[in-house]
Design a protein around this motif. Structure first.
Motif, PDB file in Angstrom:
ATOM      1  N   MET A   1      -3.240  -2.956   2.186  1.00  0.00           N
ATOM      2  CA  MET A   1      -2.032  -4.622   3.191  1.00  0.00           C
ATOM      3  C   MET A   1      -1.920  -5.866   3.723  1.00  0.00           C
ATOM      4  SD  MET A   1      -0.678  -2.615   6.483  1.00  0.00           S
ATOM      5  CE  MET A   1      -0.845  -0.741   5.787  1.00  0.00           C
ATOM      6  N   TYR A  93       1.319  -9.496  11.666  1.00  0.00           N
ATOM      7  CA  TYR A  93       2.516  -8.064  10.438  1.00  0.00           C
ATOM      8  C   TYR A  93       1.543  -7.926   9.387  1.00  0.00           C
ATOM      9  CZ  TYR A  93       5.711 -10.871  13.359  1.00  0.00           C
ATOM     10  OH  TYR A  93       6.578 -11.538  14.568  1.00  0.00           O
ATOM     11  N   SER A  95       2.488  -5.986   5.638  1.00  0.00           N
ATOM     12  CA  SER A  95       3.186  -6.375   5.008  1.00  0.00           C
ATOM     13  C   SER A  95       3.438  -4.960   4.931  1.00  0.00           C
ATOM     14  CB  SER A  95       2.459  -6.403   4.003  1.00  0.00           C
ATOM     15  OG  SER A  95       1.684  -6.040   3.526  1.00  0.00           O
ATOM     16  N   ASP A  96       5.040  -4.835   4.417  1.00  0.00           N
ATOM     17  CA  ASP A  96       5.712  -3.923   4.337  1.00  0.00           C
ATOM     18  C   ASP A  96       5.228  -3.792   3.009  1.00  0.00           C
ATOM     19  OD1 ASP A  96       7.575  -1.506   3.074  1.00  0.00           O
ATOM     20  OD2 ASP A  96       9.165  -2.454   4.255  1.00  0.00           O
ATOM     21  N   GLU A  97       4.496  -2.289   2.285  1.00  0.00           N
ATOM     22  CA  GLU A  97       3.959  -1.962   1.050  1.00  0.00           C
ATOM     23  C   GLU A  97       5.263  -1.647  -0.197  1.00  0.00           C
ATOM     24  OE1 GLU A  97       1.120  -2.802  -0.278  1.00  0.00           O
ATOM     25  OE2 GLU A  97       0.608  -3.528   1.806  1.00  0.00           O
ATOM     26  N   ALA A  98       6.676  -1.131   0.387  1.00  0.00           N
ATOM     27  CA  ALA A  98       7.281  -0.732  -0.638  1.00  0.00           C
ATOM     28  C   ALA A  98       8.139  -1.997  -0.534  1.00  0.00           C
ATOM     29  CB  ALA A  98       8.180   0.510   0.435  1.00  0.00           C
ATOM     30  N   PRO A 101      13.737  -3.156   0.466  1.00  0.00           N
ATOM     31  CA  PRO A 101      14.750  -2.420   0.387  1.00  0.00           C
ATOM     32  C   PRO A 101      15.634  -2.798  -0.556  1.00  0.00           C
ATOM     33  CG  PRO A 101      14.242  -2.263   2.239  1.00  0.00           C
ATOM     34  CD  PRO A 101      13.541  -3.038   2.119  1.00  0.00           C
TER      35      PRO A 101
END
Length: 110
Positions: A1, A93, A95-98, A101
């Motif tokens: 991440m 922050y 990271s948004d692994e996804a 959207p």
């Protein structure tokens, strides 16, 4: 991440910008970008605040940040911060692994 750290450097008489310019001119920024685990190291100037510089500093993981903080380069950075009498505000922050959207992608023009 990945970890992104936003550092807002603030000073007087243009010192934050002078600091960023000296970081680039001395090759310190290039050296940091070449460090293992560094993803991004860039300075930005807020349009409504000429006495602040934003550093966006992203790393692969906490270990990469720890190695960077333990490097001799940090003493040079600290010296420049003191030279220009800068104050810092920090945001961190993960990271948004996804990723982004699909519903948000509709608003992004690539």
């Amino acid at each position: 991440m990945a970890i992104t750290v936003n550092i807002y450097y603030s000073g007087k008489n243009g010192n934050a910008r002078k600091f960023a310019q000296e970081m680039v001119a001395t090759g310190t920024v290039s050296s940091i970008r070449a460090e293992d685990g560094n993803i991004r190291y860039e300075y930005f100037y807020p349009m409504d605040d000429p006495e602040t510089v934003l550093l966006i500093d992203s790393w692969k993981d906490q270990h990469s940040i720890d190695v960077h903080h333990a490097s001799p380069m940090m003493s040079q950075i600290t010296m420049l911060r003191e030279k220009y009498d800068l104050h810092m505000r920090v945001e961190r922050y993960l990271s948004d692994e996804a990723g982004i959207p699909a519903v948000d992608k509709a608003f992004i023009k690539e």
